[in-house]
Every structure is written in C-alpha cells, then in structure tokens.
Design an enzyme around this catalytic site. Structure first.
Site, PDB file in Angstrom:
ATOM      1  N   GLY A 215      50.447  91.086  59.541  1.00  0.00           N
ATOM      2  CA  GLY A 215      50.557  92.484  59.938  1.00  0.00           C
ATOM      3  C   GLY A 215      51.995  92.934  60.034  1.00  0.00           C
ATOM      4  O   GLY A 215      52.356  94.030  59.577  1.00  0.00           O
TER       5      GLY A 215
ATOM      6  N   THR B 120      59.890  87.795  60.377  1.00  0.00           N
ATOM      7  CA  THR B 120      59.272  86.487  60.578  1.00  0.00           C
ATOM      8  C   THR B 120      58.129  86.649  61.566  1.00  0.00           C
ATOM      9  O   THR B 120      58.354  86.885  62.752  1.00  0.00           O
ATOM     10  CB  THR B 120      60.298  85.481  61.129  1.00  0.00           C
ATOM     11  N   GLY B 121      56.905  86.531  61.066  1.00  0.00           N
ATOM     12  CA  GLY B 121      55.742  86.718  61.925  1.00  0.00           C
ATOM     13  C   GLY B 121      54.479  86.734  61.104  1.00  0.00           C
ATOM     14  O   GLY B 121      54.446  86.259  59.971  1.00  0.00           O
ATOM     15  N   GLY B 122      53.429  87.313  61.659  1.00  0.00           N
ATOM     16  CA  GLY B 122      52.138  87.341  61.009  1.00  0.00           C
ATOM     17  C   GLY B 122      52.052  88.336  59.877  1.00  0.00           C
ATOM     18  O   GLY B 122      52.972  89.131  59.647  1.00  0.00           O
TER      19      GLY B 122
ATOM     20  N   CYS C   8      55.951  76.396  61.138  1.00  0.00           N
ATOM     21  CA  CYS C   8      55.101  76.727  59.988  1.00  0.00           C
ATOM     22  C   CYS C   8      55.049  75.613  58.951  1.00  0.00           C
ATOM     23  O   CYS C   8      54.095  75.522  58.180  1.00  0.00           O
ATOM     24  CB  CYS C   8      55.568  78.027  59.330  1.00  0.00           C
TER      25      CYS C   8
END
Length: 446
Positions: free
Chosen positions: A189, A185-187, A238
C-alpha cells in the site's frame, strides 16, 4: 506548513554544500557511519523497547555492520563532478544532485533504513527527510539526531538530515508530493502511494525467501546457514530465509543438523496446525507474534521447544496457496519439505514465491554450476544468494551485491528497481556526447 518548512531547510542545506568536493563528501559519510556504529547498542535497546520487535543483540550487529558495510561500499566511489570519461565512445559522465529525497521508513528497521538511505543520499550531495513509522519514531528521531550531530561536528549543515517529529499518513503523503524523489520501504500500500505521488519513487516488495539444499552440499553447513538466516532479528528482515527444500533421502540428517544448529523440528499434522493457527488466524498474519522470539511463539502455539532453540522448523506437506505457512512469516519459523529431483525443488520455491515475495530473493546451497544457473533462470527473483545465509542478499563483504537497506524486486514485485538500491540511483547523470567516427555503414543495413 510543517512539510514546507522541512523542504525549505533541506534545499538551503543542499545549496550550502554545492561546492563540496568528493573528499569533503566522503569525510561526512565516515563521520556519520562512525557516530551510528559507536551508538549501536543504545539505539538497538531503544528500538526493542519502543517497537517490541526483533532481537537486541542482533540489532546491535545490524547497526554496526550496516554502518560499516554501506560506508565501505561508498568510499572511493565517484559521485561528485566528473564520474568517468569513456574516450572510445566520446562520453563524459557528470553527476548532479537530485535535491531533496524523502524516505518512508518501517518499524522493523528504525535505525538502519534512515542511516542507509541517508548515507546514499548524501553521497550525491542530496538532503534526506524521513517519515518514520509511528511505532518507531523515537528510535528514528534519535538516529537522525546523531547523524545531524556528525554533520555539525564537521561544519556541515545539520538540515541535510531531518525527520518528521509526529508522523502521520497525511504528513507522509505531503512529503511524497513535495520532495524530488522518494524511497519507500514498507508494504504494498505504501509503495503504491509512493508511485502515485507524481514524483519519481523507488519502492520495495515483501520478502518470502525460499532456499534449496542440493545433494552435493554439506548438510551441517546448510543447517547452520539456515538457522542464521531464519533467526536473525527474530525473522523480521525481508531477506530472512523462510524455507529449506532438501533431498528426501537426507531428511533425517537435515533434521538432526538443524536441531544441532539451534532449531526445534516439528513434523506432525497436529504440530503444523498449532503453528498455522497461531501464526495465521483466519489466514491473516498474527500481529501479536511479529518479531517475537522462538520461545514466545512456541508457547503461544502450545508446543515444546528444545533448550536454546533459536528457530522453529516445521515440515509441511503442501506448497503455495494450499498451506498458509508457505507465506512470509515475520518470525523465526522455517518451513521444511523434501524433494525427489532438483527441478522439483525449484518448482516448490517458485510456487511459494508466486504466492508471496516474487521478485525478492532466494537462496541455494550447491556447488553444481548447472543447478545454480538453472535456479537463476527459473526463479523470479532479483537476487539468488548461493552458499551464504540469505540475509546477505542485502549486500555483504563476502559477495558483490550493493550493501543496502532497500532491496528492489523488479516488475515482479511492482518495483521499478530489480537490484539493491545504491547511491547511483540517487543522482542525476549528465552525459556529454562528443563526436566519434561512425562505425555503421550502409552495408550494415542492407
């Protein structure tokens, strides 16, 4: 050695619960959910103090509601042994644990992400190891510590839940290479790294939730839903609503309803420029304003804010790449734009999604079935939330979406998952295929 030690402990813990039945597993889930719900307030305070992001009161509700909603969605669901039998197809489905699951968690949700992923992992008799965001490590460590206490209280091994004490990029990389499955869970990249680890992975894409007000829907209700959806946790979730497209002839009524619901509306080019420059200096998000409240943002932009306003709502003239304010804003700022016909509104929403947030979610306030289906067909999103605050895209008692902390965005968002992550994504299912009478004949192929 640290990651190897955590993995070894996790595998031993999984073996210790190998013979647990469904009732025993569900008792563990209830104990964990209650423990976090009971500590929702101190965990919320710790998160705000540590990360300087979000809203304390909203985080309390988020901690309580996700504990209750995720547990409620898992309660009574089969996840141990035989899942179901399908006599007409000669099939028997049997659940198998995946083993050790790695969870890479964000600074925006340091409690509910490890909690949600932990409950869903344990539902299938798996262990979970969390790599927290460095800016949220204390909150995540406290969360996992409480979850471990709940396990111990039930006589279960605490090492079913573990956390990297001093997180780093290198530790996260090692974890992803050693576990049996990853939930990242993140960007973009981070998600790309998870997919490149050589292990199965579920990643999620960024949000930029667009919402449309249809002509038939009550303006006051739409305004209230929009303020709730945009203000929640200072806009860092989000699934927070990012826009409202409204019929041109209702502009005055929409603006008045928004201000009554808790927004301050800005409509001049000067005001747009002030917000644009402070939120997106040189076109890049301003990290200093992520998760800040409406007063802080208004002050930074040099704008007046009406008393008790929860969000800033700004009318834009352009859509998509021509307007930086159409990008995802991790702050309580809503963009507004009028439309002439419904298809135009859908095209606006689609253009903003293609700029950022494609595959995630959209909102619609409408009772017109053909418009609901049209939006569902035209918008490249995994969830279209109708007549609810868009934050309910994460699942709520009022809709049928799986309550989750991980919202997949499908191939649109470079994800393998186009739905809300749930426990069935964290188990292996063996299918026993018994012989049945063949139904196809040669004539079917002639």
């Amino acid at each position: 050695m640290l990651i190897e030690e955590l993995i070894t402990k996790a595998r031993q813990a999984v073996k210790q619960i190998a013979d647990y039945d469904q009732k025993q597993v569900d008792q563990l889930l209830l104990a964990i959910a209650k423990k976090i719900a009971d500590q929702a307030e101190p965990l919320a305070k710790l998160a705000v103090d540590e990360t300087r992001l979000g809203c304390f009161e909203h985080k309390i509700g988020k901690n309580q509601n996700m504990a209750k909603n995720i547990y409620g969605s898992l309660k009574g669901q089969p996840s141990v042994g035989v899942l179901r039998e399908i006599p007409e197809k000669g099939l028997i489905e049997i659940a198998h644990p995946i083993g050790v699951i790695g969870s890479i968690t964000p600074t925006t949700n340091p409690t509910i992400t490890p909690l949600g992923n932990g409950l869903m992992a344990l539902k299938g008799k798996n262990a979970l190891i969390v790599s927290p965001h460095p800016r949220a490590k204390k909150t995540t460590q406290q969360t996992i510590g409480l979850m471990r206490e709940a396990l111990t209280d039930c006589g279960a091994p605490a090492d079913l839940f573990q956390v990297i004490p001093e997180p780093s990029i290198e530790y996260s990389r090692q974890l992803m290479e050693e576990v049996d499955l990853i939930v990242a869970t993140g960007g973009p990249g981070l998600v790309k790294t998870a997919y490149s680890s050589g292990k199965p992975a579920y990643g999620v894409g960024p949000g930029n939730v667009q919402a449309i007000l249809d002509r038939d829907f009550d303006v006051t209700q739409a305004a209230e839903f929009s303020v709730i959806g945009r203000a929640f946790d200072n806009g860092i979730v989000c699934a927070c609503q990012q826009s409202l497209f409204y019929p041109n002839e209702k502009e005055a009524a929409v603006f008045a309803a928004l201000e009554k619901a808790g927004a301050t509306v800005y409509s001049t080019e000067k005001q747009r420029a002030q917000l644009r420059e402070v939120l997106f200096p040189a076109g890049k998000p301003n990290p200093e304003l992520i998760g800040k409240d409406s007063a802080t943002i208004a002050n930074a932009a040099g704008l007046d804010l009406q008393e008790q306003s929860q969000i800033l709502a700004v009318k834009v003239e352009k859509i998509g790449a021509a307007e930086w304010l159409c990008k995802e804003k991790l702050a309580p700022v809503l963009i507004l734009k009028g439309y002439d016909d419904f298809a135009e509104a859908v095209s606006y929403a689609k253009e903003n999604l293609l700029l950022e947030g494609v595959g995630h979610s959209a909102g619609l306030f409408s009772h017109v079935n053909k418009h609901i289906y049209f939006a569902g067909k035209e918008l490249p999103v995994s969830r279209l939330v109708v007549n609810q605050p868009t934050i309910d895209a994460g699942g709520a008692p009022t809709n049928g979406l799986n309550p989750t902390v991980s919202l997949g965005c499908g191939s649109w968002g470079n994800n393998i998952l186009a739905e809300n992550l749930t426990y069935r994504h964290l188990i292996n299912i063996a299918r026993i295929a018994l012989p049945i009478e063949a139904t196809a004949t040669k004539a079917d192929w002639d």
